[in-house]
Design an enzyme around this catalytic site. Structure first.
Site, mmCIF file in Angstrom:
data_model
loop_
_atom_site.group_PDB
_atom_site.id
_atom_site.type_symbol
_atom_site.label_atom_id
_atom_site.label_comp_id
_atom_site.label_asym_id
_atom_site.label_seq_id
_atom_site.Cartn_x
_atom_site.Cartn_y
_atom_site.Cartn_z
ATOM 1 N N THR A 131 -4.190 52.498 71.879
ATOM 2 C CA THR A 131 -3.171 52.206 70.873
ATOM 3 C C THR A 131 -2.684 53.483 70.192
ATOM 4 O OG1 THR A 131 -2.790 51.072 68.772
ATOM 5 C CG2 THR A 131 -5.043 51.638 69.246
ATOM 6 N N SER A 149 -8.127 51.603 60.834
ATOM 7 C CA SER A 149 -8.880 50.340 60.719
ATOM 8 C C SER A 149 -10.084 50.409 61.650
ATOM 9 C CB SER A 149 -8.013 49.132 61.110
ATOM 10 O OG SER A 149 -7.903 49.035 62.528
ATOM 11 N N TYR A 190 -10.755 48.288 63.861
ATOM 12 C CA TYR A 190 -10.239 47.996 65.212
ATOM 13 C C TYR A 190 -9.704 49.263 65.868
ATOM 14 C CZ TYR A 190 -6.369 47.448 68.399
ATOM 15 O OH TYR A 190 -5.510 47.652 69.447
ATOM 16 N N HIS A 191 -8.824 49.995 65.145
ATOM 17 C CA HIS A 191 -8.242 51.184 65.753
ATOM 18 C C HIS A 191 -9.340 52.195 66.096
ATOM 19 C CE1 HIS A 191 -4.453 49.562 63.902
ATOM 20 N NE2 HIS A 191 -3.938 50.049 65.009
ATOM 21 N N LYS A 207 -10.879 51.694 69.444
ATOM 22 C CA LYS A 207 -10.096 52.228 70.562
ATOM 23 C C LYS A 207 -10.317 53.732 70.713
ATOM 24 C CE LYS A 207 -7.342 48.968 71.898
ATOM 25 N NZ LYS A 207 -7.643 48.015 72.975
HETATM 26 P P1 NAD Z 1 -4.932 39.137 72.902
HETATM 27 O O1 NAD Z 1 -6.005 38.881 71.900
HETATM 28 O O2 NAD Z 1 -3.826 38.178 72.974
HETATM 29 O O3 NAD Z 1 -5.605 39.291 74.351
HETATM 30 C C1 NAD Z 1 -6.882 39.807 74.551
HETATM 31 C C2 NAD Z 1 -7.622 38.877 75.505
HETATM 32 O O4 NAD Z 1 -8.894 39.453 75.803
HETATM 33 C C3 NAD Z 1 -7.884 37.492 74.905
HETATM 34 O O5 NAD Z 1 -7.447 36.492 75.790
HETATM 35 C C4 NAD Z 1 -9.397 37.468 74.720
HETATM 36 O O6 NAD Z 1 -9.970 36.175 74.880
HETATM 37 C C5 NAD Z 1 -9.877 38.454 75.792
HETATM 38 N N1 NAD Z 1 -11.171 39.068 75.471
HETATM 39 C C6 NAD Z 1 -11.508 39.726 74.336
HETATM 40 N N2 NAD Z 1 -12.797 40.116 74.390
HETATM 41 C C7 NAD Z 1 -13.263 39.723 75.604
HETATM 42 C C8 NAD Z 1 -14.526 39.844 76.249
HETATM 43 N N3 NAD Z 1 -15.587 40.411 75.655
HETATM 44 N N4 NAD Z 1 -14.670 39.326 77.497
HETATM 45 C C9 NAD Z 1 -13.612 38.723 78.122
HETATM 46 N N5 NAD Z 1 -12.395 38.584 77.552
HETATM 47 C C10 NAD Z 1 -12.231 39.081 76.302
HETATM 48 O O7 NAD Z 1 -4.393 40.628 72.622
HETATM 49 P P2 NAD Z 1 -3.058 41.334 73.122
HETATM 50 O O8 NAD Z 1 -2.104 41.409 71.988
HETATM 51 O O9 NAD Z 1 -2.631 40.719 74.424
HETATM 52 O O10 NAD Z 1 -3.580 42.808 73.380
HETATM 53 C C11 NAD Z 1 -4.118 43.180 74.646
HETATM 54 C C12 NAD Z 1 -4.612 44.616 74.578
HETATM 55 O O11 NAD Z 1 -3.530 45.477 74.236
HETATM 56 C C13 NAD Z 1 -5.685 44.855 73.519
HETATM 57 O O12 NAD Z 1 -6.624 45.775 74.024
HETATM 58 C C14 NAD Z 1 -4.920 45.467 72.368
HETATM 59 O O13 NAD Z 1 -5.771 46.281 71.597
HETATM 60 C C15 NAD Z 1 -3.857 46.265 73.094
HETATM 61 N N6 NAD Z 1 -2.622 46.477 72.313
HETATM 62 C C16 NAD Z 1 -1.892 45.409 71.874
HETATM 63 C C17 NAD Z 1 -0.714 45.624 71.155
HETATM 64 C C18 NAD Z 1 0.125 44.500 70.622
HETATM 65 O O14 NAD Z 1 1.043 44.778 69.818
HETATM 66 N N7 NAD Z 1 -0.117 43.244 71.022
HETATM 67 C C19 NAD Z 1 -0.299 46.949 70.907
HETATM 68 C C20 NAD Z 1 -1.077 48.009 71.367
HETATM 69 C C21 NAD Z 1 -2.239 47.748 72.078
HETATM 70 N N1 USQ Z 2 3.166 45.329 58.174
HETATM 71 C C1 USQ Z 2 3.930 44.908 57.108
HETATM 72 N N2 USQ Z 2 4.073 43.562 56.930
HETATM 73 C C2 USQ Z 2 3.512 42.650 57.764
HETATM 74 C C3 USQ Z 2 2.748 43.100 58.857
HETATM 75 C C4 USQ Z 2 2.592 44.445 59.031
HETATM 76 O O1 USQ Z 2 4.462 45.706 56.331
HETATM 77 O O2 USQ Z 2 3.684 41.451 57.522
HETATM 78 C C5 USQ Z 2 3.000 46.776 58.416
HETATM 79 C C6 USQ Z 2 1.554 47.241 58.458
HETATM 80 O O3 USQ Z 2 1.071 47.533 57.166
HETATM 81 C C7 USQ Z 2 1.652 48.457 59.358
HETATM 82 C C8 USQ Z 2 2.777 48.098 60.320
HETATM 83 O O4 USQ Z 2 3.511 47.048 59.698
HETATM 84 O O5 USQ Z 2 2.040 49.563 58.635
HETATM 85 C C9 USQ Z 2 2.298 47.614 61.685
HETATM 86 O O6 USQ Z 2 1.414 46.540 61.496
HETATM 87 P P1 USQ Z 2 1.161 45.437 62.649
HETATM 88 O O7 USQ Z 2 0.316 44.357 62.064
HETATM 89 O O8 USQ Z 2 2.434 45.058 63.282
HETATM 90 O O9 USQ Z 2 0.392 46.313 63.727
HETATM 91 P P2 USQ Z 2 -1.089 46.900 63.756
HETATM 92 O O10 USQ Z 2 -1.968 46.306 62.727
HETATM 93 O O11 USQ Z 2 -0.974 48.383 63.776
HETATM 94 O O12 USQ Z 2 -1.624 46.381 65.155
HETATM 95 C C10 USQ Z 2 -0.767 46.018 66.250
HETATM 96 C C11 USQ Z 2 -1.594 45.264 67.260
HETATM 97 C C12 USQ Z 2 -2.701 46.175 67.782
HETATM 98 C C13 USQ Z 2 -2.082 47.464 68.311
HETATM 99 C C14 USQ Z 2 -1.200 48.139 67.270
HETATM 100 C C15 USQ Z 2 -0.398 49.290 67.854
HETATM 101 O O13 USQ Z 2 -2.159 44.095 66.641
HETATM 102 O O14 USQ Z 2 -3.400 45.496 68.833
HETATM 103 O O15 USQ Z 2 -3.122 48.328 68.670
HETATM 104 O O16 USQ Z 2 -0.213 47.188 66.817
HETATM 105 S S1 USQ Z 2 -0.266 50.622 66.714
HETATM 106 O O17 USQ Z 2 0.254 50.126 65.444
HETATM 107 O O18 USQ Z 2 0.587 51.599 67.323
HETATM 108 O O19 USQ Z 2 -1.616 51.112 66.536
#
Ligand code: NAD
Ligand code: USQ
Length: 397
Positions: A146, A181, A183-184, A187
């Protein structure tokens, strides 16, 4: 015969449409999931906007619609024996790893959610690395990282690496990370573990530092309602633009946290598919870790809200913007310039955020407006709990 592609996290927002896209392109696709996301949804009382059938049903629907097969393996990536057995059986050409807990707010609920997120993500990823090393060392790992790993430093963000000059010598390091966070942070740990596996064991890997994804559908998910992707709008699992579109449809003021100057990289879900495809088509060499910054445009949160407000107005929606108290601890005005040229050089043609796209999202969301649960738009997960909340956390159950 196409490549053997293993998609980890294949039931998710991004994993399922990626599985369909690879399958449609003639690859032999196997998806893995333990349905953890469906349990987190039940835990928090939230659900995706579109009705999502079981993964078994989605795969049957895909077969019916496309005449292509997707194989399913149900299991937990934190179980090493399971991971080793699938990688040994399939010997994939490409492993696309989406299977992690993806929400920053979820990881910040309390200590249990923080340790769960880091254990789930870090252990799962380590299991994948060890299984590749021992059972299928030629497999190319395409790992979803991410952009948030970098944080918001006061200098340009390079694409993965930074060369440091010191006293007449120089060395290239993984770019220093200051994530915001738990979470971040998970990664960041993953990235270091992958770097280790490429340097020490000679594995081949690509780390996709992806920005925030938006969008309700892809070419494949729009073929049949049963193929919809798991689109969230609640505070914990919904991302900024997706949330703002849903808020507009239900007449909820757009929740811009604080000043709204937080700048991030964003991309269309269809470009996620395109980028993963490009990464798979250009595998890293043995011993190489490629890092791509996977986003197409930078926006402040306020700019996004204003774009949605303007598009809503054209459709007759009265959209207000509310600067709500920021539940997160983050800079609300800051320098941000992240490089992102490598995927463009590989041939990515970005689908930039357009008013038409926002209109389409609003229209799709309106079709399902009756399913929107406004109560989940604000769940108040705070990065720094009040002293009172901290005392409650410490009270034994
Ligand atoms: P999501 O939660 O919809 O999908 C993740 C899937 O992984 C889920 O179906 C969950 O059940 C499965 N999973 C989690 N832990 C597991 C485990 N231990 N064993 C087997 N399956 C497992 O999330 P998403 O939004 O599709 O994101 C997918 C990936 O992309 C993540 O790694 C996330 O961090 C990354 N990512 C997402 C975004 C975004 O904006 N959605 C942005 C940047 C990075
Ligand atoms: N934000 C608002 N209002 C909202 C939701 C979010 O102002 O209602 C702000 C947050 O404070 C943040 C920004 O928008 O500054 C992005 O927040 P987000 O919730 O859209 O994204 P984030 O928490 O960063 O996480 C999401 C995905 C995660 C991925 C990440 C990419 O859930 O899986 O890793 O985006 S990145 O942001 O580049 O790290």
């Amino acid at each position: 015969m196409g490549r053997r592609v293993l998609i980890l996290g294949g039931d998710g927002y991004l994993g399922w449409p990626t599985a369909m896209a690879f399958s449609r392109a003639g690859e032999r696709v196997t998806v893995v999931d333990n349905f953890a996301k469906r349990q987190w949804e039940a835990e928090l009382g939230v659900r995706p906007l579109f009705p999502i059938p079981t993964l078994h049903e989605r795969i049957r629907a895909w077969r019916e619609v496309s005449e292509n097969e997707i194989e399913l393996r149900v299991g937990d990536l934190t179980d090493y024996d399971f991971v080793e057995s699938i990688i040994d059986d399939i010997r994939p050409d490409t492993i696309v790893h989406f299977g992690e807990q993806p929400s920053a707010p979820y990881s910040m609920i309390d200590v249990r959610h923080a340790t769960y997120t880091q254990a789930n993500n870090v252990v799962g990823n380590l299991n994948v690395l060890f299984a590749i090393r021992d059972r299928s060392p030629d497999s190319h790992l395409v790992k979803l990282g991410t952009m948030g790993e970098y944080g918001t430093p006061d200098v340009d963000i390079e694409e993965g690496y930074l060369t440091v000059q010191q006293d007449g010598r120089s060395h290239t390091f993984l770019y220093p990370k200051t994530p915001g966070s738990m979470y971040h942070l998970s990664k960041v740990h993953d990235s270091h573990n992958i770097h280790f596996a490429t340097r020490i064991w000679g594995l081949r890997a690509t780390d996709l530092n992806q920005g925030v994804v938006y969008g309700v559908e892809t070419d494949e998910s729009s073929l049949d309602p049963r193929l919809a992707t798991s689109f969230h709008y609640d505070e914990v699992f919904g991302t900024a633009l997706n949330r703002f579109c849903v808020q507009s449809v239900v007449g909820h003021p757009l929740t811009v946290y604080g000043k709204g100057g937080q700048t991030r990289g964003y991309l269309n879900i269809r470009d996620t598919m395109a980028c993963v495809r490009l990464a798979a088509d250009h595998p890293a060499d043995p011993g190489e870790l490629r890092v791509y910054n996977q986003f197409t445009e930078q926006f402040t949160v306020l700019e996004l809200a204003e774009r949605v407000q303007a598009a809503g107005a054209v459709m007759g929606l009265r959209v207000e913007i509310a600067h709500t108290r920021n539940p997160r601890k983050e800079l609300e005005t800051h320098y941000y310039n992240a490089k992102h040229t490598k995927l463009l050089e590989l041939g990515l043609t970005p689908r930039l955020l357009s008013d038409e796209l926002i209109d389409t999202m609003l229209a799709r969301i309106q079709e399902h407006a009756a399913r929107i649960d406004s109560a989940t738009l604000i769940q108040d997960v705070r990065w720094v709990p009040s002293p009172q909340a901290r005392a409650t956390e410490r009270t034994p159950a």
